[in-house]
Design a protein around this motif. Structure first.
Motif, PDB file in Angstrom:
ATOM      1  N   ALA A 115       0.811  -1.215   0.000  1.00  0.00           N
ATOM      2  CA  ALA A 115       0.000   0.000   0.000  1.00  0.00           C
ATOM      3  C   ALA A 115       0.847   1.270   0.000  1.00  0.00           C
ATOM      4  N   ARG A 116       2.140   1.150   0.280  1.00  0.00           N
ATOM      5  CA  ARG A 116       3.021   2.324   0.337  1.00  0.00           C
ATOM      6  C   ARG A 116       3.461   2.740  -1.065  1.00  0.00           C
ATOM      7  N   ASP A 117       3.475   4.039  -1.292  1.00  0.00           N
ATOM      8  CA  ASP A 117       3.995   4.569  -2.550  1.00  0.00           C
ATOM      9  C   ASP A 117       5.480   4.861  -2.358  1.00  0.00           C
ATOM     10  N   VAL A 118       6.321   4.079  -3.021  1.00  0.00           N
ATOM     11  CA  VAL A 118       7.767   4.276  -2.926  1.00  0.00           C
ATOM     12  C   VAL A 118       8.355   4.680  -4.279  1.00  0.00           C
ATOM     13  N   THR A 119       7.501   5.190  -5.162  1.00  0.00           N
ATOM     14  CA  THR A 119       7.928   5.638  -6.482  1.00  0.00           C
ATOM     15  C   THR A 119       9.085   6.622  -6.344  1.00  0.00           C
ATOM     16  N   PRO A 120      10.120   6.488  -7.113  1.00  0.00           N
ATOM     17  CA  PRO A 120      10.292   5.723  -8.348  1.00  0.00           C
ATOM     18  C   PRO A 120      10.834   4.319  -8.134  1.00  0.00           C
ATOM     19  N   GLU A 121      10.987   3.908  -6.899  1.00  0.00           N
ATOM     20  CA  GLU A 121      11.502   2.561  -6.635  1.00  0.00           C
ATOM     21  C   GLU A 121      10.440   1.521  -6.971  1.00  0.00           C
ATOM     22  N   ARG A 122      10.927   0.345  -7.333  1.00  0.00           N
ATOM     23  CA  ARG A 122      10.048  -0.800  -7.563  1.00  0.00           C
ATOM     24  C   ARG A 122      10.619  -1.964  -6.778  1.00  0.00           C
TER      25      ARG A 122
END
Length: 171
Positions: A115-122
């Motif tokens: 649920a966490r947004d860690v953009t730009p990481e994938r």
């Protein structure tokens, strides 16, 4: 059986210094054989009889010898080879690091991480490893080792993809 031991958070500043030569000697005195280390970040390879207490015994010996607690994550040689082969190809288009978890996380913790947004990481969780891209360098990670440990509720230690591959080549 061949093992890889990953020492957490050693040689990262003025404190928590662990000489790899001293580590090799210590591991030998514990009856481990074929002891090797790889770079200064606390990676040790050795042969030992399978023992469910091996990690705890290593942690106790390291703490006594070096004077501070050193968590250890263990993988068998086969587990390591699997980890070195199973990074999803779509992540390998960028620099990658691997967080080796002490154990698999609970499903609800994985859902929280998803649920966490860690953009730009994938990232991808496969077994007890989190493969993650490092597009802006390790100092700028949104999904840092501390964040992974906190969200997943499982201790982990991180190695870059080059180190993962180099250790696999030594097994």
């Amino acid at each position: 059986m061949r093992f890889v031991a990953l020492l957490h958070a050693v040689n990262l500043g003025q404190t928590r210094k662990v000489s790899m030569a001293e580590l090799r000697t210590l591991l030998g005195t514990l009856g481990l054989t074929g002891v090797q280390t790889y770079i200064q970040s606390g990676n040790a390879l050795f042969d030992a009889d399978p023992d469910p207490n091996l990690g705890q015994n290593l942690e106790a010996a390291l703490g006594t010898h070096f004077g501070f607690a050193i968590p250890v994550t263990l993988r068998t040689a086969e587990d390591w080879r699997q980890a070195a082969r199973h990074c999803p190809a779509h992540l390998l288009t960028e620099p990658v690091s691997v967080a080796f978890l002490a154990r698999g996380p609970r499903p609800d913790a994985v859902a929280t991480l998803q649920a966490r947004d860690v953009t730009p990481e994938r990232w991808a969780l496969i077994g007890a490893q989190v493969y993650q891209t490092v597009p802006e360098g390790t100092r700028n990670l949104r999904l840092s080792q501390a964040a992974l440990t906190r969200v997943l509720g499982v201790p982990c230690t991180v190695r870059n993809w080059r180190t993962v591959q180099a250790i696999a080549g030594r097994l």
